[in-house]
Design an enzyme around this catalytic site. Sequence first.
Site, PDB file in Angstrom:
ATOM      1  CB  THR A   1      75.614  -7.054  -2.228  1.00 16.07           C
ATOM      2  OG1 THR A   1      76.785  -7.736  -1.758  1.00 16.07           O
ATOM      3  CG2 THR A   1      75.819  -6.676  -3.690  1.00 16.07           C
TER       4      THR A   1
ATOM      5  NE  ARG B   1      75.118  -6.630 -13.330  1.00 15.38           N
ATOM      6  CZ  ARG B   1      75.775  -6.597 -12.168  1.00 15.38           C
ATOM      7  NH1 ARG B   1      75.889  -7.702 -11.448  1.00 15.38           N
ATOM      8  NH2 ARG B   1      76.280  -5.462 -11.725  1.00 15.38           N
TER       9      ARG B   1
ATOM     10  CE  LYS C   1      75.388  -2.586  -5.340  1.00 17.08           C
ATOM     11  NZ  LYS C   1      74.338  -3.470  -5.909  1.00 17.08           N
ATOM     12  CB  THR C   2      78.877  -0.205 -11.306  1.00 13.21           C
ATOM     13  OG1 THR C   2      79.224  -1.219 -10.352  1.00 13.21           O
ATOM     14  CG2 THR C   2      80.126   0.210 -12.063  1.00 13.21           C
TER      15      THR C   2
ATOM     16  CG  ASP D   1      81.427  -3.269  -6.823  1.00 14.25           C
ATOM     17  OD1 ASP D   1      80.445  -3.052  -6.077  1.00 14.25           O
ATOM     18  OD2 ASP D   1      81.388  -4.065  -7.779  1.00 14.25           O
TER      19      ASP D   1
END
Length: 352
Positions: free
Chosen positions: A161, A220, A67-68, A112
Amino acid sequence: MDEPRDPAQAQDEIELAVEGALRPASLAEFVGQHKVRAQMQLLLEAAAMQDRPADHILLSGPPGLGKTTLAMIVAHESGRPLRLSSGPAIQHAGDLAALLSSLTPGEVLFIDEIHRMARSAEEMLYLAMEDFRIDIMVGKGAGATSIPLDLAPFTLVGATTRAGLLPNPLRDRFGFTAHLEYYEPDELEKVVERSATMLGVGVPAHARAEIARRSRGTPRIANRLLRRVRDYALVHGGADRASTGPRGGPTATQADVNAALELYDVDRIGLDRLDRAVLDALVHRFRGGPVGLSTLAVSVGEEGETIESVVEPYLVRIGFMGRTPRGRIATPDAYAHLGARHPESVLGLHDL
């Protein structure tokens, strides 16, 4: 005189720097999420053709799926500056007003965990997103006055999230909403291959597949495991493999992958120490459940939020844990993974 740096903090900063270097810079480099990439490409190209900021974007999905990175790509491909913030940092309407009023025309604002913003800030954001304007209250009580403040047009990229916690008026103001899905093993292999090249470590195809298989569908985690495998190969590979990878880096074998991930308590399907502790407590201490989340968390010495947001989603996804109105339960697959006999097997209930 400078104070000595905390080694743990220094290591965290190094990890963040490495993770940042591994992020793709464009949609073309971004692996996976094919539908979302195509939708975002159309959105950005249409905005560029009309010489306007792109519509506001909401990205939802589990942690670690990109997402980032996608927010950074929106700014990069739009040729616009990027401002980073987070929901927990915006606890007052004044915090948001200061942030919004400092934006330059066309700037991309990334927030975020946007669902964790204060309610007063959320309500201010409604008007800012729709009309690029906010109302500043001056004074108190009967003498309070509302002063409108025009904002430079901007693009908000929100990441969450837990999209269900966002109020409907806020969610409806996003022009594009995307949900990121977990990655397939072949997609994660491509992520590992790209990252290995950038890190200068050689990883044969079968070793890449093993890392991908243990990465819980999350890029990640794949990159983190790759770095640990690289470290293991560098330390234990010996002089014959120390400089045989790309850019003179080490080459990691299948044995290196297995040994490194065993050392870091990552099993063959990606469960780590905490995952197995939760399963072990659920199966052996609570006889398969049902058991409440808070009780389960206390039994393994962790916070309930950690269990709910970090451990539980993957265990539910792979069918090892179930959620019922009375609490969490262990499935027969969880018993099998731990090498324990399920109560139904003992009683012969599976034959009924």
